[in-house]
Design a protein around this motif. Structure first.
Motif, PDB file in Angstrom:
ATOM      1  N   MET A  12      34.865  28.925  40.540  1.00 46.65           N
ATOM      2  CA  MET A  12      34.340  30.226  39.960  1.00 46.65           C
ATOM      3  C   MET A  12      35.707  30.857  39.552  1.00 46.65           C
ATOM      4  SD  MET A  12      31.066  30.224  39.451  1.00 46.65           S
ATOM      5  CE  MET A  12      30.756  31.855  39.352  1.00 46.65           C
ATOM      6  N   PRO A  13      35.710  31.450  38.351  1.00 46.74           N
ATOM      7  CA  PRO A  13      36.999  32.420  38.389  1.00 46.74           C
ATOM      8  C   PRO A  13      36.621  33.819  38.965  1.00 46.74           C
ATOM      9  CG  PRO A  13      35.333  32.301  36.384  1.00 46.74           C
ATOM     10  CD  PRO A  13      34.936  31.177  37.187  1.00 46.74           C
ATOM     11  N   THR A  14      37.649  34.465  39.170  1.00 45.06           N
ATOM     12  CA  THR A  14      37.627  35.583  39.857  1.00 45.06           C
ATOM     13  C   THR A  14      37.208  36.880  38.844  1.00 45.06           C
ATOM     14  OG1 THR A  14      39.675  35.385  41.194  1.00 45.06           O
ATOM     15  CG2 THR A  14      39.046  37.602  40.680  1.00 45.06           C
ATOM     16  N   THR A  15      36.161  37.612  39.394  1.00 44.55           N
ATOM     17  CA  THR A  15      35.614  38.558  38.146  1.00 44.55           C
ATOM     18  C   THR A  15      36.401  39.902  38.471  1.00 44.55           C
ATOM     19  OG1 THR A  15      34.039  39.149  40.001  1.00 44.55           O
ATOM     20  CG2 THR A  15      33.393  37.452  38.433  1.00 44.55           C
ATOM     21  N   VAL A  16      36.403  40.533  37.079  1.00 44.87           N
ATOM     22  CA  VAL A  16      37.084  42.024  37.196  1.00 44.87           C
ATOM     23  C   VAL A  16      36.196  42.650  36.431  1.00 44.87           C
ATOM     24  CG1 VAL A  16      39.170  43.091  36.622  1.00 44.87           C
ATOM     25  CG2 VAL A  16      39.408  41.053  37.798  1.00 44.87           C
ATOM     26  N   ALA A  17      35.950  43.970  36.692  1.00 45.68           N
ATOM     27  CA  ALA A  17      35.220  45.000  36.030  1.00 45.68           C
ATOM     28  C   ALA A  17      36.307  45.922  35.321  1.00 45.68           C
ATOM     29  CB  ALA A  17      33.981  45.737  36.805  1.00 45.68           C
ATOM     30  N   ILE A  18      36.438  46.179  34.195  1.00 47.74           N
ATOM     31  CA  ILE A  18      37.368  47.028  33.221  1.00 47.74           C
ATOM     32  C   ILE A  18      36.584  48.209  33.543  1.00 47.74           C
ATOM     33  CG2 ILE A  18      38.922  47.496  31.624  1.00 47.74           C
ATOM     34  CD1 ILE A  18      39.168  44.558  31.239  1.00 47.74           C
ATOM     35  N   LEU A  19      36.828  49.407  34.046  1.00 52.34           N
ATOM     36  CA  LEU A  19      36.087  50.479  33.897  1.00 52.34           C
ATOM     37  C   LEU A  19      36.141  51.359  32.612  1.00 52.34           C
ATOM     38  CD1 LEU A  19      34.100  52.282  35.586  1.00 52.34           C
ATOM     39  CD2 LEU A  19      36.108  53.465  36.498  1.00 52.34           C
ATOM     40  N   ASP A  20      34.857  51.350  31.834  1.00 54.35           N
ATOM     41  CA  ASP A  20      34.875  52.112  30.463  1.00 54.35           C
ATOM     42  C   ASP A  20      34.664  53.484  30.754  1.00 54.35           C
ATOM     43  OD1 ASP A  20      34.717  52.813  28.069  1.00 54.35           O
ATOM     44  OD2 ASP A  20      33.340  51.285  27.509  1.00 54.35           O
ATOM     45  N   TYR A  21      35.638  54.477  30.900  1.00 53.36           N
ATOM     46  CA  TYR A  21      35.076  55.958  30.966  1.00 53.36           C
ATOM     47  C   TYR A  21      35.597  56.693  29.549  1.00 53.36           C
ATOM     48  CZ  TYR A  21      39.998  56.602  32.930  1.00 53.36           C
ATOM     49  OH  TYR A  21      41.046  56.433  32.998  1.00 53.36           O
TER      50      TYR A  21
END
Length: 211
Positions: free
Chosen positions: A1-10
């Protein structure tokens, strides 16, 4: 499984550039401000472009400081980029406005002591000894900067700290400033790895390896 990254949209930051850079190094990245996705991802990337106070207002509007704090309380990795690094400090002074930051580190973001601003272009880094962020990256490697403000005095009280943060520096004209910090699960860079080509890709790989 690939590493998951959340890019914070503010509302502030090179979201698409960050997404492309993370995809290039094999991450499963999502641009989001959904608290569930932000807290569940393997890593959280906090970008930032613009003025310190405006970015903090945008971040506060989506409860960003709380989400960052919750991740760090559980030793869940977070990485800040450019103003996304600056807002991790106690406060920033820009255009006469003194705004509170997230307070993860003591210190002030202020105008660089340089005649020519913004500092825009490629620059080398004086990497901290033992840095995992710059592992495998030659000391002559250059990264892309674009900023007029930064942290010129590191004020973290290291007495009694078993593992103090690793601080890397850069210099623009006469201004020496913090270029990167590694503090357990919290990493940050003043430069833009997503705009730094192969060098930036290598650094992002090093971050993903920590996740």
């Amino acid at each position: 499984m690939p590493t998951t990254v959340a890019i914070l949209d503010y509302g502030f930051g090179n979201l698409r550039s960050a997404h492309r850079a993370l995809a290039r190094v094999g991450a499963d990245a999502t641009i989001t401000n959904d608290p569930r996705e932000v807290l569940a991802a393997d890593g959280l990337l906090v970008p930032g472009v613009g003025a310190f106070a405006a970015c903090m207002r945008g971040l506060t509007a989506i409860n960003g400081p709380r989400l960052i704090g919750e991740r760090l309380a559980g030793s869940r990795p977070v990485m800040g980029i450019c103003v996304g690094m600056q807002i991790l400090f106690e406060h920033g002074v820009e255009h006469g406005e003194d705004a509170a930051g997230c307070g993860e580190w003591p210190g002030v973001v202020e105008r660089l002591d340089a005649d020519i601003l913004p500092h825009m272009g490629w620059n080398t880094i004086d990497a901290a000894p033992g840095s995992a962020m710059f592992a495998g990256i030659d000391e002559s490697t250059r990264f892309y900067f674009v900023h007029s403000y930064g942290v010129q005095r590191w004020e973290f009280p290291e007495e009694g700290i078993t593992t103090p943060p690793l601080v890397s520096w850069a210099t623009h004209q006469t201004a020496r400033f913090v270029a990167a910090v590694e503090n357990g699960p919290l990493w940050a860079t003043q430069f833009h790895p997503e705009k730094s080509g192969d060098a930036g890709a290598e650094l992002l790989k090093n971050w993903l390896a920590q996740l």
